[in-house]
Design a protein around this motif. Structure first.
Motif, PDB file in Angstrom:
ATOM      1  N   VAL A 117       0.665  -1.148  -0.122  1.00  0.00           N
ATOM      2  CA  VAL A 117      -0.128  -0.025  -0.135  1.00  0.00           C
ATOM      3  C   VAL A 117       1.042   1.196   0.092  1.00  0.00           C
ATOM      4  O   VAL A 117       2.111   1.222   0.434  1.00  0.00           O
ATOM      5  CB  VAL A 117      -0.939   0.110   1.311  1.00  0.00           C
ATOM      6  CG1 VAL A 117      -0.193   0.163   2.557  1.00  0.00           C
ATOM      7  CG2 VAL A 117      -1.992   0.995   1.023  1.00  0.00           C
ATOM      8  N   GLU A 118       0.201   2.194  -0.550  1.00  0.00           N
ATOM      9  CA  GLU A 118       1.131   3.577  -0.500  1.00  0.00           C
ATOM     10  C   GLU A 118       1.707   4.070   0.811  1.00  0.00           C
ATOM     11  O   GLU A 118       1.146   3.616   1.738  1.00  0.00           O
ATOM     12  CB  GLU A 118       0.050   4.800  -1.299  1.00  0.00           C
ATOM     13  CG  GLU A 118      -0.913   4.971  -0.335  1.00  0.00           C
ATOM     14  CD  GLU A 118      -1.958   6.094  -0.638  1.00  0.00           C
ATOM     15  OE1 GLU A 118      -1.332   7.221  -1.148  1.00  0.00           O
ATOM     16  OE2 GLU A 118      -3.150   5.685  -0.696  1.00  0.00           O
ATOM     17  N   GLY A 119       2.614   4.965   0.538  1.00  0.00           N
ATOM     18  CA  GLY A 119       3.077   5.578   1.861  1.00  0.00           C
ATOM     19  C   GLY A 119       4.128   4.664   2.650  1.00  0.00           C
ATOM     20  O   GLY A 119       4.480   5.005   3.697  1.00  0.00           O
ATOM     21  N   ASP A 120       4.771   3.679   2.177  1.00  0.00           N
ATOM     22  CA  ASP A 120       6.062   3.008   2.434  1.00  0.00           C
ATOM     23  C   ASP A 120       5.514   2.358   4.112  1.00  0.00           C
ATOM     24  O   ASP A 120       6.306   2.220   5.151  1.00  0.00           O
ATOM     25  CB  ASP A 120       7.265   3.950   3.120  1.00  0.00           C
ATOM     26  CG  ASP A 120       7.650   4.359   1.553  1.00  0.00           C
ATOM     27  OD1 ASP A 120       7.595   3.510   0.469  1.00  0.00           O
ATOM     28  OD2 ASP A 120       8.106   5.363   1.620  1.00  0.00           O
ATOM     29  N   LEU A 121       4.140   2.118   4.285  1.00  0.00           N
ATOM     30  CA  LEU A 121       3.846   1.481   5.425  1.00  0.00           C
ATOM     31  C   LEU A 121       4.442   0.283   5.896  1.00  0.00           C
ATOM     32  O   LEU A 121       4.809   0.037   7.104  1.00  0.00           O
ATOM     33  CB  LEU A 121       2.133   1.405   5.517  1.00  0.00           C
ATOM     34  CG  LEU A 121       1.518   0.811   6.822  1.00  0.00           C
ATOM     35  CD1 LEU A 121       1.909   1.619   7.940  1.00  0.00           C
ATOM     36  CD2 LEU A 121       0.220   0.589   6.432  1.00  0.00           C
ATOM     37  N   LEU A 122       4.612  -0.516   4.867  1.00  0.00           N
ATOM     38  CA  LEU A 122       5.285  -1.671   5.085  1.00  0.00           C
ATOM     39  C   LEU A 122       6.827  -1.837   5.702  1.00  0.00           C
ATOM     40  O   LEU A 122       7.066  -2.269   6.735  1.00  0.00           O
ATOM     41  CB  LEU A 122       5.283  -2.587   4.060  1.00  0.00           C
ATOM     42  CG  LEU A 122       6.165  -4.279   4.148  1.00  0.00           C
ATOM     43  CD1 LEU A 122       5.268  -4.959   5.129  1.00  0.00           C
ATOM     44  CD2 LEU A 122       6.016  -4.980   2.720  1.00  0.00           C
TER      45      LEU A 122
END
Length: 120
Positions: A66-71
């Motif tokens: 998912v967007e935003g470098d959450l991982l």
């Protein structure tokens, strides 16, 4: 976060950085209203981790990239953060283990998390 933790932060001081002002604003929102970028921001600042890591894992379950470098953000939290959320750590282990193509820039973080979380 304020409602869950029962801790209302004062308004940011005059002249606060944009990051500080944004963190204060995002922290006031209901956890259920936080999107991936909001979660990433608070988690990067180590705010509310026992509450936000499980929520972030739920978001990642639907889309690990998912967007935003959450991982990347959740993978790089330290052992103490994950020790406080062991079920979320186990769920994240399953998510990353099931990923077919881990982006090369995340592979080291995935490997480090798998090693760290094996001890939980």
């Amino acid at each position: 976060m304020e409602e869950i933790e029962g801790d209302r932060w004062p308004d940011p001081p005059a002249g606060a950085t944009r990051l500080t002002a944004t963190v204060h604003a995002v922290r006031r929102r209901p956890v259920s209203a936080l999107g991936p970028k909001d979660l990433r921001l608070l988690i990067q600042q180590n705010i509310g981790l026992p509450h936000l890591l499980p929520r972030a894992v739920d978001v990642l379950r639907a889309d690990p990239l998912v967007e935003g470098d959450l991982l990347s953000t959740v993978l790089t939290r330290d052992h103490a953060a994950w020790a406080g959320a062991p079920q979320a750590a186990r769920a994240l282990r399953l998510i990353v283990a099931a990923m077919d193509d881990v982006p090369p820039d995340l592979q080291g973080e995935v490997d480090d998390f798998l090693a760290l979380s094996a001890r939980l």
